[in-house]
Design a protein around this motif. Sequence first.
Motif, mmCIF file in Angstrom:
data_model
loop_
_atom_site.group_PDB
_atom_site.id
_atom_site.type_symbol
_atom_site.label_atom_id
_atom_site.label_comp_id
_atom_site.label_asym_id
_atom_site.label_seq_id
_atom_site.Cartn_x
_atom_site.Cartn_y
_atom_site.Cartn_z
ATOM 1 N N ARG A 90 -10.763 -3.359 -4.331
ATOM 2 C CA ARG A 90 -9.438 -2.920 -3.882
ATOM 3 C C ARG A 90 -8.826 -3.947 -2.928
ATOM 4 N NH1 ARG A 90 -4.558 -0.877 -4.527
ATOM 5 N NH2 ARG A 90 -3.760 0.260 -2.710
ATOM 6 N N ARG B 59 0.843 -1.190 0.000
ATOM 7 C CA ARG B 59 0.000 0.000 0.000
ATOM 8 C C ARG B 59 0.881 1.244 0.000
ATOM 9 N NH1 ARG B 59 -2.210 0.808 4.494
ATOM 10 N NH2 ARG B 59 -3.979 2.069 3.757
ATOM 11 N N ASP C 181 -7.682 3.787 1.498
ATOM 12 C CA ASP C 181 -7.013 3.991 0.209
ATOM 13 C C ASP C 181 -7.917 4.724 -0.782
ATOM 14 O OD1 ASP C 181 -4.975 2.561 1.335
ATOM 15 O OD2 ASP C 181 -5.199 0.790 0.078
#
Length: 202
Positions: free
Chosen positions: A135, A55, A108
């Motif tokens: 995601r 990430r 995110d």
Amino acid sequence: MRGYISSVFKELLEDLRVTLTGSGFDSRIVGRNVIDTGPQAERAMGITRRLNAVRAPKRPKQAVVLWNNNFSAVTLRGKWVYVAKGLSERLSDEGLAFVLAHEMAHHDLDHLTVHMTMAGMLGWKQDMEGHADRRAFELMVAAGFDPIGGIEVTHADLWEDEPEDDLSHWPQGLQDWAMRHRRSHPLMSERHEAVKRWIKAQ
């Protein structure tokens, strides 16, 4: 009908309050729960580290396992992702990775910002949850987890789906509006089929 609509707006206002003021340790989430520090917590933290590695480096999250038997996971603004011990114990590493990745995905995708919370109030919650699933799938695959975890988590046997209200006596327009606000997530069967499509498309 008036009481139902009133309860919906109270829930939406509470969501907005949490977004505007909520820390990662909001009392609505933790309440009287004891934080687990045993094997389940260690496992969740290890999975979280793997997910954080794929990430954005400036947005790491930390997992907190709550000592209760609920089948739930949630996140708020801040660095924490919460998962109930009862859910964690039922899942494989791959399944838990999907759950944690789903909560991270809300960060995110900026779902916890004020404007996105307002979008949820206008009926886009289910869409946001679907995007978070997608995601989450991408994150867990990038982190080296078997995507079968998404199948495990969205299997109907694991969950009781959100109850449906009988709105047949309402005008169709109000029925459509209510159902977009009544359900926070897409049907579990729809989520399950979406994960199967993503696996097939790999």
